[in-house]
Design a protein around this motif. Structure first.
Motif, mmCIF file in Angstrom:
data_model
loop_
_atom_site.group_PDB
_atom_site.id
_atom_site.type_symbol
_atom_site.label_atom_id
_atom_site.label_comp_id
_atom_site.label_asym_id
_atom_site.label_seq_id
_atom_site.Cartn_x
_atom_site.Cartn_y
_atom_site.Cartn_z
ATOM 1 N N HIS A 20 -15.179 -10.329 -81.601
ATOM 2 C CA HIS A 20 -16.562 -10.749 -81.756
ATOM 3 C C HIS A 20 -16.796 -12.167 -81.261
ATOM 4 N N PRO A 21 -16.668 -12.377 -79.955
ATOM 5 C CA PRO A 21 -16.769 -13.736 -79.408
ATOM 6 C C PRO A 21 -18.196 -14.280 -79.411
ATOM 7 N N SER A 22 -18.302 -15.597 -79.345
ATOM 8 C CA SER A 22 -19.595 -16.269 -79.201
ATOM 9 C C SER A 22 -19.964 -16.273 -77.717
ATOM 10 N N ALA A 23 -21.232 -16.636 -77.424
ATOM 11 C CA ALA A 23 -21.688 -16.703 -76.032
ATOM 12 C C ALA A 23 -20.829 -17.687 -75.227
ATOM 13 N N ASP A 24 -20.427 -18.788 -75.845
ATOM 14 C CA ASP A 24 -19.608 -19.795 -75.155
ATOM 15 C C ASP A 24 -18.298 -19.210 -74.656
ATOM 16 N N ILE A 25 -17.658 -18.441 -75.505
ATOM 17 C CA ILE A 25 -16.361 -17.860 -75.137
ATOM 18 C C ILE A 25 -16.540 -16.809 -74.037
ATOM 19 N N ILE A 26 -17.604 -16.015 -74.153
ATOM 20 C CA ILE A 26 -17.888 -15.013 -73.120
ATOM 21 C C ILE A 26 -18.178 -15.718 -71.800
ATOM 22 N N TYR A 27 -18.944 -16.793 -71.878
ATOM 23 C CA TYR A 27 -19.299 -17.556 -70.675
ATOM 24 C C TYR A 27 -18.060 -18.084 -69.954
ATOM 25 N N GLU A 28 -17.130 -18.655 -70.729
ATOM 26 C CA GLU A 28 -15.914 -19.213 -70.125
ATOM 27 C C GLU A 28 -15.167 -18.166 -69.309
ATOM 28 N N GLU A 29 -15.185 -16.930 -69.776
ATOM 29 C CA GLU A 29 -14.449 -15.888 -69.067
ATOM 30 C C GLU A 29 -15.257 -15.268 -67.928
ATOM 31 N N VAL A 30 -16.561 -15.135 -68.155
ATOM 32 C CA VAL A 30 -17.422 -14.585 -67.097
ATOM 33 C C VAL A 30 -17.388 -15.514 -65.878
ATOM 34 N N ARG A 31 -17.312 -16.799 -66.134
ATOM 35 C CA ARG A 31 -17.295 -17.809 -65.077
ATOM 36 C C ARG A 31 -16.117 -17.651 -64.123
ATOM 37 N N LYS A 32 -15.023 -17.103 -64.628
ATOM 38 C CA LYS A 32 -13.851 -16.887 -63.767
ATOM 39 C C LYS A 32 -14.163 -15.842 -62.698
ATOM 40 N N HIS A 33 -15.062 -14.913 -63.027
ATOM 41 C CA HIS A 33 -15.419 -13.859 -62.076
ATOM 42 C C HIS A 33 -16.671 -14.223 -61.288
ATOM 43 N N LEU A 34 -17.595 -14.943 -61.930
ATOM 44 C CA LEU A 34 -18.852 -15.342 -61.299
ATOM 45 C C LEU A 34 -19.015 -16.849 -61.478
ATOM 46 N N PRO A 35 -18.380 -17.630 -60.595
ATOM 47 C CA PRO A 35 -18.319 -19.092 -60.797
ATOM 48 C C PRO A 35 -19.681 -19.771 -60.846
ATOM 49 N N LYS A 36 -20.721 -19.141 -60.268
ATOM 50 C CA LYS A 36 -22.019 -19.830 -60.201
ATOM 51 C C LYS A 36 -22.912 -19.539 -61.397
ATOM 52 N N ILE A 37 -22.491 -18.667 -62.258
ATOM 53 C CA ILE A 37 -23.353 -18.276 -63.381
ATOM 54 C C ILE A 37 -23.456 -19.425 -64.389
ATOM 55 N N SER A 38 -24.627 -19.561 -65.025
ATOM 56 C CA SER A 38 -24.803 -20.627 -66.018
ATOM 57 C C SER A 38 -24.714 -20.051 -67.425
ATOM 58 N N LEU A 39 -24.483 -20.956 -68.383
ATOM 59 C CA LEU A 39 -24.414 -20.519 -69.780
ATOM 60 C C LEU A 39 -25.744 -19.891 -70.198
ATOM 61 N N GLY A 40 -26.860 -20.478 -69.721
ATOM 62 C CA GLY A 40 -28.181 -19.952 -70.052
ATOM 63 C C GLY A 40 -28.361 -18.518 -69.581
ATOM 64 N N THR A 41 -27.869 -18.233 -68.385
ATOM 65 C CA THR A 41 -27.975 -16.879 -67.836
ATOM 66 C C THR A 41 -27.141 -15.902 -68.650
ATOM 67 N N VAL A 42 -25.937 -16.319 -69.010
ATOM 68 C CA VAL A 42 -25.081 -15.459 -69.833
ATOM 69 C C VAL A 42 -25.777 -15.197 -71.165
ATOM 70 N N TYR A 43 -26.346 -16.248 -71.729
ATOM 71 C CA TYR A 43 -27.008 -16.121 -73.020
ATOM 72 C C TYR A 43 -28.195 -15.170 -72.946
ATOM 73 N N ARG A 44 -29.026 -15.347 -71.908
ATOM 74 C CA ARG A 44 -30.192 -14.472 -71.730
ATOM 75 C C ARG A 44 -29.772 -13.018 -71.572
ATOM 76 N N ASN A 45 -28.737 -12.803 -70.769
ATOM 77 C CA ASN A 45 -28.247 -11.436 -70.565
ATOM 78 C C ASN A 45 -27.739 -10.821 -71.867
ATOM 79 N N LEU A 46 -27.036 -11.623 -72.656
ATOM 80 C CA LEU A 46 -26.525 -11.113 -73.933
ATOM 81 C C LEU A 46 -27.681 -10.702 -74.843
#
Ligand code: ZN
Ligand code: ZN
Length: 130
Positions: A20-46
């Motif tokens: 049950h990760p937080s948005a921050d933890i998900i963001y850190e890992e998503v960034r490895k695959h999509l380096p240009k994505i922002s935390l805000g975008t990850v948050y909105r998508n979640l």
């Protein structure tokens, strides 16, 4: 960047986390695959994905929102010391209903269940000074 691609990656990352990760933890890992994505975008998508029902946003206590790839209703255990959130093993029928409530259940659909146990996880319980 295609939005569906972002959601695919977020869903894949969340699917590998049963803690049950937080948005921050998900963001850190998503960034490895999509380096240009922002935390805000990850948050909105979640947020959008949890509204659409493809993931679950937990209604647990604590200051940070946590996310769950398992969308079927299930209870959680939250450690008050380290903040770990674990799934609690349960019997679907027993946790949702008591006794013979088939009549009550008829025609209804249960979408969410908010059961949160709190206490100390095995780790914190073992490490706490006594
Ligand atoms: Zn703990
Ligand atoms: Zn869960």
């Amino acid at each position: 960047m295609r939005k569906t691609k972002q959601r695919e990656v977020i869903l894949r990352v969340l699917g590998t986390h049963m803690d049950h990760p937080s948005a921050d933890i998900i963001y850190e890992e998503v960034r490895k695959h999509l380096p240009k994505i922002s935390l805000g975008t990850v948050y909105r998508n979640l947020e959008l994905m949890s509204e659409a029902g493809s993931i679950m946003k937990l209604e647990t206590g604590g200051s940070v929102k946590r996310f769950d790839p398992v969308v079927s209703p299930h209870p959680h255990f939250r450690c008050i010391k380290c903040g770990a959130i674990e799934d609690v093993p349960y019997d679907e029928k027993n946790v949702l209903f008591s006794g013979n409530t088939d009549n009550w259940a008829h025609g209804r659909v249960i979408q969410k269940l908010n059961i949160e146990y709190t206490g100390l996880c095995a780790n914190c319980n073992g490490n706490s000074p006594s």
